[in-house]
Design a protein around this motif. Sequence first.
Motif, short mmCIF file in Angstrom:
data_model
loop_
_atom_site.label_atom_id
_atom_site.label_comp_id
_atom_site.label_asym_id
_atom_site.label_seq_id
_atom_site.Cartn_x
_atom_site.Cartn_y
_atom_site.Cartn_z
N ILE A 49 0.62 -0.92 0.17
CA ILE A 49 -0.12 -0.06 0.12
C ILE A 49 0.86 1.23 -0.08
O ILE A 49 1.64 1.60 1.04
CB ILE A 49 -0.75 -0.05 1.33
N GLU A 61 1.94 -1.68 4.39
CA GLU A 61 2.21 -0.37 3.86
C GLU A 61 3.63 0.03 3.44
O GLU A 61 4.78 -0.56 3.85
CB GLU A 61 2.11 0.71 5.13
N ARG A 70 -2.25 0.46 -4.51
CA ARG A 70 -1.72 -0.82 -4.09
C ARG A 70 -1.13 -1.42 -5.50
O ARG A 70 -1.52 -1.36 -6.44
CB ARG A 70 -2.89 -1.84 -3.61
N GLU A 101 -1.49 -7.61 2.81
CA GLU A 101 -0.98 -6.14 2.30
C GLU A 101 -0.14 -5.57 3.48
O GLU A 101 -0.14 -6.06 4.73
CB GLU A 101 -2.18 -5.40 2.27
N GLY A 126 -1.99 5.68 -1.34
CA GLY A 126 -3.32 4.84 -1.21
C GLY A 126 -3.42 3.53 -2.39
O GLY A 126 -4.25 2.74 -2.37
#
Length: 150
Positions: free
Chosen positions: A49, A101, A55, A99, A53
């Motif tokens: 991510i 960051e 992906r 996921e 924002g």
Amino acid sequence: MKGIKIGNSRVLESRESADGITIRRRRETPDGKRFTTYERIERPNLAVIKSSGARELFERAKLANSIRRSVGKFFKSEVELEEIIDAVEDRAHSLGESEIESRLIGEFVLDELAKRNEVAYVRFASVFQKFKTLDDFVKILEQRRQKGQE
């Protein structure tokens, strides 16, 4: 090696790497040519991510290029860079999430660089944390010194 078909080769020797993730196989073709393959355990896809924002799939090559660009030639070899990427990827997968960051990946890289090369650590931090002034460099150096005294 042009024209070698792995399916027609036979395995002469297999060795698992120390990390248990890669297997090195020494192979031979029916006509006597020898070569080595490296096999990596395939893991589930990991989405990164971005700060925007967006992906995208985690890519080892992209991470390697990012580290190379920001750090320069502070590694003893490409093997050291691969070890750093392996450690970062292991930590990311160990979270058990699909996921992660990009910020967290950057922090994992910083942790690995801190163990290996302080100058590389500061160079990567300057890009990752978008340093704007000399005070940013001073602050990170002071933080490193404090951690070193702990």
